[in-house]
Write a protein that holds these residues in place. Sequence first.
Motif, PDB file in Angstrom:
ATOM      1  N   ASP A  83      38.582  35.684  43.328  1.00  0.00           N
ATOM      2  CA  ASP A  83      38.232  35.532  44.739  1.00  0.00           C
ATOM      3  C   ASP A  83      38.012  36.917  45.354  1.00  0.00           C
ATOM      4  N   PRO A  84      36.781  37.232  45.777  1.00  0.00           N
ATOM      5  CA  PRO A  84      36.506  38.572  46.300  1.00  0.00           C
ATOM      6  C   PRO A  84      37.101  38.833  47.681  1.00  0.00           C
ATOM      7  N   THR A  85      37.594  37.796  48.373  1.00  0.00           N
ATOM      8  CA  THR A  85      38.140  37.987  49.717  1.00  0.00           C
ATOM      9  C   THR A  85      39.618  38.360  49.709  1.00  0.00           C
ATOM     10  N   LEU A  86      40.289  38.234  48.568  1.00  0.00           N
ATOM     11  CA  LEU A  86      41.715  38.554  48.504  1.00  0.00           C
ATOM     12  C   LEU A  86      41.934  40.049  48.268  1.00  0.00           C
ATOM     13  N   PRO A  87      43.033  40.588  48.819  1.00  0.00           N
ATOM     14  CA  PRO A  87      43.317  42.008  48.612  1.00  0.00           C
ATOM     15  C   PRO A  87      43.674  42.283  47.155  1.00  0.00           C
ATOM     16  N   ARG A  88      43.302  43.461  46.675  1.00  0.00           N
ATOM     17  CA  ARG A  88      43.538  43.849  45.281  1.00  0.00           C
ATOM     18  C   ARG A  88      44.439  45.057  45.223  1.00  0.00           C
ATOM     19  N   ALA A  89      45.134  45.186  44.102  1.00  0.00           N
ATOM     20  CA  ALA A  89      46.029  46.322  43.892  1.00  0.00           C
ATOM     21  C   ALA A  89      45.932  46.772  42.447  1.00  0.00           C
ATOM     22  N   HIS A  90      46.292  48.019  42.215  1.00  0.00           N
ATOM     23  CA  HIS A  90      46.338  48.548  40.849  1.00  0.00           C
ATOM     24  C   HIS A  90      47.714  48.213  40.273  1.00  0.00           C
ATOM     25  N   GLN A  91      47.848  47.015  39.746  1.00  0.00           N
ATOM     26  CA  GLN A  91      49.077  46.542  39.106  1.00  0.00           C
ATOM     27  C   GLN A  91      48.712  46.101  37.703  1.00  0.00           C
ATOM     28  N   GLU A 100      44.185  45.488  37.103  1.00  0.00           N
ATOM     29  CA  GLU A 100      43.955  45.076  38.482  1.00  0.00           C
ATOM     30  C   GLU A 100      44.473  43.657  38.721  1.00  0.00           C
ATOM     31  N   ALA A 101      45.002  43.457  39.932  1.00  0.00           N
ATOM     32  CA  ALA A 101      45.519  42.136  40.304  1.00  0.00           C
ATOM     33  C   ALA A 101      45.310  41.914  41.798  1.00  0.00           C
ATOM     34  N   VAL A 102      45.143  40.651  42.194  1.00  0.00           N
ATOM     35  CA  VAL A 102      45.158  40.304  43.621  1.00  0.00           C
ATOM     36  C   VAL A 102      46.606  40.033  43.993  1.00  0.00           C
ATOM     37  N   LYS A 116      58.298  38.732  49.698  1.00  0.00           N
ATOM     38  CA  LYS A 116      58.056  38.932  48.271  1.00  0.00           C
ATOM     39  C   LYS A 116      56.560  38.959  48.045  1.00  0.00           C
ATOM     40  N   LEU A 117      56.108  39.902  47.239  1.00  0.00           N
ATOM     41  CA  LEU A 117      54.699  39.950  46.873  1.00  0.00           C
ATOM     42  C   LEU A 117      54.530  39.420  45.459  1.00  0.00           C
ATOM     43  N   PHE A 118      53.537  38.587  45.295  1.00  0.00           N
ATOM     44  CA  PHE A 118      53.182  38.060  43.989  1.00  0.00           C
ATOM     45  C   PHE A 118      51.798  38.570  43.643  1.00  0.00           C
ATOM     46  N   TYR A 119      51.586  38.823  42.381  1.00  0.00           N
ATOM     47  CA  TYR A 119      50.313  39.322  41.885  1.00  0.00           C
ATOM     48  C   TYR A 119      49.732  38.306  40.910  1.00  0.00           C
ATOM     49  N   CYS A 121      46.772  38.251  37.936  1.00  0.00           N
ATOM     50  CA  CYS A 121      45.914  39.088  37.116  1.00  0.00           C
ATOM     51  C   CYS A 121      44.437  38.738  37.347  1.00  0.00           C
ATOM     52  N   CYS A 122      43.608  39.765  37.490  1.00  0.00           N
ATOM     53  CA  CYS A 122      42.170  39.572  37.727  1.00  0.00           C
ATOM     54  C   CYS A 122      41.381  39.314  36.446  1.00  0.00           C
ATOM     55  N   ASN A 123      42.031  39.431  35.298  1.00  0.00           N
ATOM     56  CA  ASN A 123      41.364  39.116  34.034  1.00  0.00           C
ATOM     57  C   ASN A 123      41.102  37.608  34.016  1.00  0.00           C
ATOM     58  N   GLY A 124      39.846  37.208  33.923  1.00  0.00           N
ATOM     59  CA  GLY A 124      39.473  35.794  33.971  1.00  0.00           C
ATOM     60  C   GLY A 124      40.103  34.949  32.881  1.00  0.00           C
ATOM     61  N   ASP A 125      40.440  35.559  31.740  1.00  0.00           N
ATOM     62  CA  ASP A 125      41.052  34.814  30.641  1.00  0.00           C
ATOM     63  C   ASP A 125      42.565  34.714  30.772  1.00  0.00           C
ATOM     64  N   CYS A 126      43.158  35.492  31.682  1.00  0.00           N
ATOM     65  CA  CYS A 126      44.627  35.544  31.781  1.00  0.00           C
ATOM     66  C   CYS A 126      45.133  34.752  32.997  1.00  0.00           C
ATOM     67  N   GLY A 127      44.975  35.306  34.205  1.00  0.00           N
ATOM     68  CA  GLY A 127      45.437  34.626  35.415  1.00  0.00           C
ATOM     69  C   GLY A 127      46.945  34.586  35.565  1.00  0.00           C
ATOM     70  N   GLN A 128      47.662  35.436  34.876  1.00  0.00           N
ATOM     71  CA  GLN A 128      49.129  35.470  34.929  1.00  0.00           C
ATOM     72  C   GLN A 128      49.611  35.769  36.352  1.00  0.00           C
ATOM     73  N   ILE A 129      50.635  35.036  36.814  1.00  0.00           N
ATOM     74  CA  ILE A 129      51.252  35.278  38.111  1.00  0.00           C
ATOM     75  C   ILE A 129      52.536  36.061  37.842  1.00  0.00           C
ATOM     76  N   PHE A 130      52.698  37.211  38.541  1.00  0.00           N
ATOM     77  CA  PHE A 130      53.878  38.026  38.276  1.00  0.00           C
ATOM     78  C   PHE A 130      54.285  38.778  39.538  1.00  0.00           C
ATOM     79  N   GLN A 131      55.505  39.322  39.507  1.00  0.00           N
ATOM     80  CA  GLN A 131      56.015  40.180  40.559  1.00  0.00           C
ATOM     81  C   GLN A 131      56.165  41.578  39.983  1.00  0.00           C
ATOM     82  N   SER A 132      56.083  42.591  40.858  1.00  0.00           N
ATOM     83  CA  SER A 132      56.249  43.956  40.344  1.00  0.00           C
ATOM     84  C   SER A 132      57.717  44.344  40.274  1.00  0.00           C
TER      85      SER A 132
END
Length: 132
Positions: A83-91, A100-102, A116-119, A121-132
């Motif tokens: 989703d290009p409208t979501l903020p991105r971070a270098h995680q 990179e992750a939203v 709490k922030l959740f990230y 993954c921007c990799n289309g094959d992964c999509g893992q949800i994680f916290q830093s």
Amino acid sequence: MSSPAASDSADHVKKPLEQITFRFCSECSNMLYPKEHESDHKLMFTCRTCSYSEEAKSSCIFRNILNNAAGETAGVTQDVGSDPTLPRAHQVCPLCKHPEAVFFQSQQRSAETGMKLFYVCCNGDCGQIFQS
């Protein structure tokens, strides 16, 4: 004056919740609505069309069971990373090491839950949800 009847321990067995169903008029097939019989103080189900009425078998006419255990990542799917409208971070993703992750804030809203922030993954094959 009579005393109340002694109760058995069997009276305290927890009953399963009674299923509440819609009731329909046997004369015109319209829905029956709960109404108090004013002189007898009984719960009745009455048709608003033909004035048919029947006594309620149970005093329970509505049950609202709330499930307030919403997950912190409720409604998040793997494709939010694209989703290009979501903020991105270098995680860095812990699963695929993509850099990179939203990110988004926790969906739980309670006094004891801090921010709490959740990230995702921007990799289309992964999509893992994680916290830093």
